[in-house]
Design a protein around this motif. Structure first.
Motif, mmCIF file in Angstrom:
data_model
loop_
_atom_site.group_PDB
_atom_site.id
_atom_site.type_symbol
_atom_site.label_atom_id
_atom_site.label_comp_id
_atom_site.label_asym_id
_atom_site.label_seq_id
_atom_site.Cartn_x
_atom_site.Cartn_y
_atom_site.Cartn_z
ATOM 1 N N ALA A 82 44.393 23.218 58.388
ATOM 2 C CA ALA A 82 43.017 23.713 58.490
ATOM 3 C C ALA A 82 42.339 23.821 57.127
ATOM 4 N N VAL A 83 43.087 24.180 56.086
ATOM 5 C CA VAL A 83 42.461 24.402 54.777
ATOM 6 C C VAL A 83 42.507 23.176 53.874
ATOM 7 N N GLY A 84 43.251 22.154 54.254
ATOM 8 C CA GLY A 84 43.372 20.956 53.420
ATOM 9 C C GLY A 84 42.039 20.312 53.100
ATOM 10 N N GLY A 85 41.123 20.378 54.025
ATOM 11 C CA GLY A 85 39.801 19.796 53.813
ATOM 12 C C GLY A 85 38.834 20.720 53.116
ATOM 13 N N GLN A 86 39.309 21.876 52.677
ATOM 14 C CA GLN A 86 38.505 22.878 51.985
ATOM 15 C C GLN A 86 37.231 23.221 52.769
ATOM 16 N N PRO A 87 37.391 23.647 54.033
ATOM 17 C CA PRO A 87 36.219 23.973 54.848
ATOM 18 C C PRO A 87 35.571 25.275 54.387
ATOM 19 N N SER A 88 34.280 25.420 54.677
ATOM 20 C CA SER A 88 33.625 26.680 54.325
ATOM 21 C C SER A 88 33.877 27.749 55.369
ATOM 22 N N ILE A 89 34.238 27.329 56.588
ATOM 23 C CA ILE A 89 34.482 28.279 57.676
ATOM 24 C C ILE A 89 35.832 27.965 58.310
ATOM 25 N N LEU A 90 36.625 28.995 58.534
ATOM 26 C CA LEU A 90 37.886 28.856 59.270
ATOM 27 C C LEU A 90 37.760 29.618 60.581
ATOM 28 N N LEU A 91 37.996 28.941 61.692
ATOM 29 C CA LEU A 91 38.017 29.579 63.003
ATOM 30 C C LEU A 91 39.477 29.722 63.399
ATOM 31 N N ALA A 92 39.920 30.949 63.565
ATOM 32 C CA ALA A 92 41.331 31.224 63.843
ATOM 33 C C ALA A 92 41.458 31.893 65.212
ATOM 34 N N ASP A 93 42.071 31.198 66.145
ATOM 35 C CA ASP A 93 42.257 31.706 67.505
ATOM 36 C C ASP A 93 43.653 32.298 67.630
ATOM 37 N N GLU A 94 43.742 33.618 67.578
ATOM 38 C CA GLU A 94 45.030 34.320 67.677
ATOM 39 C C GLU A 94 46.078 33.681 66.755
ATOM 40 N N PRO A 95 45.797 33.585 65.453
ATOM 41 C CA PRO A 95 46.725 32.885 64.563
ATOM 42 C C PRO A 95 48.082 33.558 64.418
ATOM 43 N N THR A 96 48.202 34.806 64.882
ATOM 44 C CA THR A 96 49.475 35.520 64.790
ATOM 45 C C THR A 96 50.104 35.736 66.167
ATOM 46 N N GLY A 97 49.466 35.213 67.200
ATOM 47 C CA GLY A 97 49.862 35.499 68.574
ATOM 48 C C GLY A 97 51.269 35.074 68.944
ATOM 49 N N ASN A 98 51.767 33.994 68.374
ATOM 50 C CA ASN A 98 53.107 33.507 68.704
ATOM 51 C C ASN A 98 54.140 33.849 67.638
ATOM 52 N N LEU A 99 53.815 34.818 66.785
ATOM 53 C CA LEU A 99 54.687 35.123 65.655
ATOM 54 C C LEU A 99 55.244 36.538 65.727
ATOM 55 N N ASP A 100 56.407 36.747 65.110
ATOM 56 C CA ASP A 100 56.936 38.100 64.976
ATOM 57 C C ASP A 100 56.113 38.826 63.911
ATOM 58 N N SER A 101 56.324 40.118 63.763
ATOM 59 C CA SER A 101 55.479 40.911 62.868
ATOM 60 C C SER A 101 55.590 40.468 61.410
ATOM 61 N N LYS A 102 56.778 40.052 60.971
ATOM 62 C CA LYS A 102 56.941 39.610 59.580
ATOM 63 C C LYS A 102 56.107 38.360 59.320
ATOM 64 N N ASN A 103 56.248 37.356 60.186
ATOM 65 C CA ASN A 103 55.497 36.126 59.999
ATOM 66 C C ASN A 103 54.008 36.336 60.257
ATOM 67 N N GLY A 104 53.683 37.216 61.198
ATOM 68 C CA GLY A 104 52.277 37.549 61.437
ATOM 69 C C GLY A 104 51.643 38.158 60.204
ATOM 70 N N GLY A 105 52.370 39.048 59.555
ATOM 71 C CA GLY A 105 51.879 39.654 58.316
ATOM 72 C C GLY A 105 51.699 38.624 57.219
ATOM 73 N N ALA A 106 52.630 37.668 57.145
ATOM 74 C CA ALA A 106 52.527 36.619 56.122
ATOM 75 C C ALA A 106 51.288 35.753 56.349
ATOM 76 N N VAL A 107 51.000 35.423 57.608
ATOM 77 C CA VAL A 107 49.814 34.628 57.915
ATOM 78 C C VAL A 107 48.553 35.429 57.594
ATOM 79 N N MET A 108 48.553 36.722 57.895
ATOM 80 C CA MET A 108 47.385 37.550 57.579
ATOM 81 C C MET A 108 47.187 37.650 56.066
ATOM 82 N N ASP A 109 48.266 37.751 55.305
ATOM 83 C CA ASP A 109 48.150 37.761 53.847
ATOM 84 C C ASP A 109 47.557 36.452 53.341
ATOM 85 N N LEU A 110 47.983 35.357 53.946
ATOM 86 C CA LEU A 110 47.456 34.045 53.576
ATOM 87 C C LEU A 110 45.956 33.962 53.871
#
Length: 155
Positions: A82-110
Motif C-alpha cells: 500500500a505504501v510503495g507508491g507513496q500515496p497521500s491517503i491510506l484506506l485501512a479496512d480492519e488492518p489488525t483484524g486477523n492479527l494477535d495483539s502483538k502483531n496488531g500493535g506492530a501494525v498500529m505502530d507502523l
C-alpha cells in the motif's frame, strides 16, 4: 472514468484485513505489482519496492511466498504494498483484524509512523484499543454517523 482510476492508483493505498496477497508471487513481487500499473520504470519500481519492504522490516523475506509467512508478516507486506507508491491517503479496512495483539500493535505502530511522515490514514476498526490511536473518530451505527459507539445520538 479513466481519470478517477488514475487518481485512485496514484493517490490512494489500500490495506485489507485479509491481506489480499497473490499466493504465487513472492513478497517483493506482491509489493511491486501495483507499481507496474503506474507505468513506473523497473529501476524505480525496484527502489520503491525495496524501500517499502525495509520500512515494514520485511526486506529479508522478499523472495518468500505469502504462504511461508505468519499472519503478522503477511499484513506487513500488505502495508508495504500500500505504501510503495507513496500515496497521500491510506484506506485501512480492519488492518489488525486477523492479527494477535502483538502483531496488531506492530501494525498500529507502523501506521502511526506513516501518519507522522504525512500520510492521511482512514482506518475502519471495531477494536477500541486501536481506535484510540486516531486523531479523530467517527462512529457509525446502522450506517449512520452517531456521537457515541452505542448509537444514542445522531448528527
Amino acid at each position: 472514468m479513466a481519470e478517477r482510476a488514475r487518481t485512485r492508483n496514484r493517490e490512494i493505498g489500500f490495506i485489507f484485513q485479509s491481506f489480499n496477497l497473490i499466493g504465487d508471487l513472492t513478497v517483493y513481487e506482491n509489493v511491486e505489482l501495483p507499481l507496474t500499473y503506474r507505468g513506473m520504470r523497473p529501476a524505480e519500481r525496484k527502489e520503491r519496492g525495496n524501500e517499502a519492504l525495509e520500512k515494514v522490516e520485511m526486506a529479508h523475506r522478499a523472495k518468500h511466498l505469502p504462504s511461508q509467512l505468519s499472519g503478522g508478516q503477511q499484513q506487513r507486506v500488505a502495508v508495504a504494498r500500500a505504501v510503495g507508491g507513496q500515496p497521500s491517503i491510506l484506506l485501512a479496512d480492519e488492518p489488525t483484524g486477523n492479527l494477535d495483539s502483538k502483531n496488531g500493535g506492530a501494525v498500529m505502530d507502523l501506521l502511526a509512523g506513516l501518519d507522522a511522515e504525512g500520510s492521511t490514514i482512514c482506518m475502519v476498526t471495531h477494536d477500541p484499543r486501536y481506535a484510540e490511536h486516531a486523531e479523530r473518530e467517527i462512529h457509525l451505527f446502522d450506517g449512520k454517523v452517531v456521537d457515541g459507539p452505542q448509537g444514542d445520538t445522531e448528527h
